[in-house]
Design a protein around this motif. Structure first.
Motif, PDB file in Angstrom:
ATOM      1  N   VAL A  87      -1.638  -3.643 -10.177  1.00  0.00           N
ATOM      2  CA  VAL A  87      -2.219  -2.464  -9.552  1.00  0.00           C
ATOM      3  C   VAL A  87      -2.623  -1.571 -10.708  1.00  0.00           C
ATOM      4  O   VAL A  87      -1.900  -1.486 -11.700  1.00  0.00           O
ATOM      5  N   SER A 137      -0.390   8.158  -9.835  1.00  0.00           N
ATOM      6  CA  SER A 137      -1.511   7.485 -10.503  1.00  0.00           C
ATOM      7  C   SER A 137      -1.686   8.072 -11.903  1.00  0.00           C
ATOM      8  O   SER A 137      -1.191   9.160 -12.191  1.00  0.00           O
ATOM      9  N   THR A 161      -1.182  10.140  -5.776  1.00  0.00           N
ATOM     10  CA  THR A 161      -2.099   9.063  -5.403  1.00  0.00           C
ATOM     11  C   THR A 161      -2.695   9.349  -4.036  1.00  0.00           C
ATOM     12  O   THR A 161      -1.967   9.554  -3.064  1.00  0.00           O
ATOM     13  N   HIS A 220       0.838  -1.207   0.000  1.00  0.00           N
ATOM     14  CA  HIS A 220       0.000   0.000   0.000  1.00  0.00           C
ATOM     15  C   HIS A 220       0.872   1.256   0.000  1.00  0.00           C
ATOM     16  O   HIS A 220       0.585   2.229  -0.700  1.00  0.00           O
ATOM     17  N   SER A 233      -5.193   3.864  -2.000  1.00  0.00           N
ATOM     18  CA  SER A 233      -4.755   2.545  -2.465  1.00  0.00           C
ATOM     19  C   SER A 233      -5.752   1.520  -1.937  1.00  0.00           C
ATOM     20  O   SER A 233      -5.847   1.302  -0.726  1.00  0.00           O
ATOM     21  N   ASN A 289       2.185   1.849  -3.328  1.00  0.00           N
ATOM     22  CA  ASN A 289       1.127   2.403  -4.190  1.00  0.00           C
ATOM     23  C   ASN A 289       0.919   3.889  -3.941  1.00  0.00           C
ATOM     24  O   ASN A 289       0.761   4.675  -4.878  1.00  0.00           O
ATOM     25  N   LYS A 304      -5.964   4.069  -6.745  1.00  0.00           N
ATOM     26  CA  LYS A 304      -5.462   2.814  -7.290  1.00  0.00           C
ATOM     27  C   LYS A 304      -6.191   1.639  -6.682  1.00  0.00           C
ATOM     28  O   LYS A 304      -6.596   1.688  -5.522  1.00  0.00           O
TER      29      LYS A 304
END
Lengths: 356, 356
Positions: free
Chosen positions: B190, B125, B157, B117, B160, B120, B252
């Motif tokens: 992802v 993104s 981002t 996470h 997540s 991410n 995401k």
């Protein structure tokens, strides 16, 4: 059990060489009919392995069949493949490049890419709401909590976009920067590309429903005499997605993988791509903003409307787009010429191309 | 090497039972601070395994800290977890349910969900254009041919959204129809959910950037005294996605997986969900059509604007939405009360909750 859609699907292959790669695909492709579009020198002989059912068209055939409208079919570029879409009389088309081999799944089993594309095309798409467990129609999956029930029937799937293991489909700058990068990630998923979102459609491993979207699968003017190459499938993808969104059709991407064996030359690619690399910065906002009216209720009408918008808006960037917009109209005229009721009857009465 | 974001991330866990499940997560969670939100009877003692650094809030704490504004925090529903988001002083939050165990990847290795996470959240993104090879920032992946270069920096981002092996997150009707379905498909990807597309956000395994989107992570009014349950995370997800799209932030979904051990009772779930099941048919078009003006330049302003639209448009469906719209405003007031500059200084000077 007979192969799925055996009499309803053509495999379209553009090539300039002998089709030895078909040996590897024999267990999967042999039941189907092939349409081979020979690019480049028409006097050259392309060898097709024994036992395949095919028809083959070279440039002379294209010129003969389309007459003056042959100008819309690219030469010396794999964009010529879209001629095969036009002469097919089947409901479905699968197109594959001749440097694409059979990939293996993580268990080591050969992947029947065509069977998976057919499965993708025969089950619905879900462009109106994202499903976090990917394609809800797959075995072992479903719609997750919170997915509106009214949207669970989905919409008809028009396109199945498959991916590539080994050599990824990178542009020339990325190829130059990452010459050794290989795609080894097997992502076990198919998903619908949401409505309103464009994507880079690659023509290497692509299936579609000709009846639903065929007339929009035009691969543009590329190669010989044109200022640009390697944007043939991209162009088709942008047009197709805008039209699918408008007509309520679905586009899927993900499985199946093929094994892409050979990286093309990045220096040659850069030469083909460089105008596209800056043009796409305008083209993509253009397609994101493109509007189709409710009068556009067929793929043909949508496509003609797009061609007008291309001429008007992109024509300002470069005269190439005026020429392309005209070619889009010619393409639709040629499509309708070969796909009218009359032409289908004429076809049934003979006038066969080369092949066996 | 120190665990990533050790002092910048809180783990928020709503619970009604002893937290034995943390034993399994010890190698991954122990370096982080936990915020435990105890639901139900505040006199009950929730046991936390030795060695974890935590603070724990029960209903009495929530009432004491928020005063009359505590009305916006649900009771007898895991929606109460959002109180933990509010009292956190960290930049990032990870929230997980107490029936979620450590999953294994296809090689049999334990998955450090939190680390994934964090990865991410720390990379951008790509909501403006779909990348067919999924997250282009992952090792071994990149943007494919035809991806506009101007969009390759991506956007920050904010969220997540992780997935679940074993028990999938199905609604009650699907649970009833497919009681034995288990999710065994490990999808190694992802992806960014495209701009303009809503998704069903599940709160079981979810991380987000509090500074970017925290005030929109309100889990609504559910459970005790409310006509609906199990739509807490869905509500948050719809609001969050509309606001992320407006503010240019990314969401995401995909990896990491956790192992969801226990299916909740579908009959109980049906009772909680049934109003939501028909309300969502109106709620989703509402969020798809929701507009935020350019004056809405903070999450708070966006959220207040959404609350007004909820009252006006969804209030017609049921008086519940009028109450919910008011609670959305209360939530923002409470958020700002606990997260103002002054409150942060007060916090630094003491007034610690239970825990160690």
């Amino acid at each position: 059990m007979a192969p799925l859609l055996k009499d309803e699907l053509d495999i379209v292959i553009p090539t300039i060489r002998n089709l030895d790669f078909l040996e590897m695909w024999r267990p999967f492709f042999q039941p189907y009919h092939l349409i081979i579009v020979q690019d480049g020198d028409p006097t050259r002989t392309v060898m097709v392995p024994e036992g395949f059912d095919y028809e083959l068209y070279n440039r002379n055939d294209i010129n003969r069949i389309l007459g003056p409208k042959a100008s819309c079919i690219s030469f010396k570029d794999s964009a010529c493949r879209c001629f095969g879409y036009m002469v097919s009389k089947k409901k479905y088309v699968y197109t594959i490049d001749d440097d694409c081999f059979v990939a293996k799944d993580p268990t080591g089993k050969d992947i029947d890419a065509l069977a998976k594309h057919i499965q993708n095309l025969l089950c619905p798409s879900t462009p109106l709401f994202f499903n976090t467990l990917y394609d809800p129609y797959q075995e072992g999956a479903d719609f997750v909590r919170g997915y509106p029930f009214s949207l669970r029937e989905g919409v008809p799937t028009a396109v199945s976009h498959g991916l590539w293991l080994n050599i990824p489909d990178y542009d020339a700058p990325t190829q130059l920067v990452k010459p050794r990068e290989r795609n080894g990630r097997y992502v076990d998923a198919v998903m619908t590309i949401p409505k309103g979102s464009l994507f880079p459609m690659c023509g290497m491993n692509l299936a579609f429903d000709r009846e639903l979207i065929g007339p929009a699968m035009y691969f543009g003017l590329m190669g010989d005499g044109q200022p640009i190459g390697r944007y043939d499938d991209m162009w088709a993808g942008w047009c197709v997605k805008v039209i699918c969104d408008h007509l309520g059709l679905g586009v899927k991407t993900g499985l199946p993988y093929i094994w892409h064996s050979k990286a093309s030359n990045p220096f040659v690619n850069l030469k083909k791509e460089y105008k596209g690399i800056f043009w796409q910065e305008d083209i993509i906002p253009f397609f994101q903003a493109a509007k189709l009216t409710k009068e556009c209720d067929t793929v043909q009408k949508c496509y003609i409307s797009l061609s007008q918008q291309v001429k008007e808006k992109l024509g300002k960037i470069d005269p190439y787009f005026v020429k392309l917009a005209d070619a889009m109209v010619t393409w639709i005229e040629a499509w309708d010429m070969l796909n009218s009721k009359d032409s289908k009857e004429a076809d049934a009465n003979g006038s066969k191309p080369k092949g066996k």
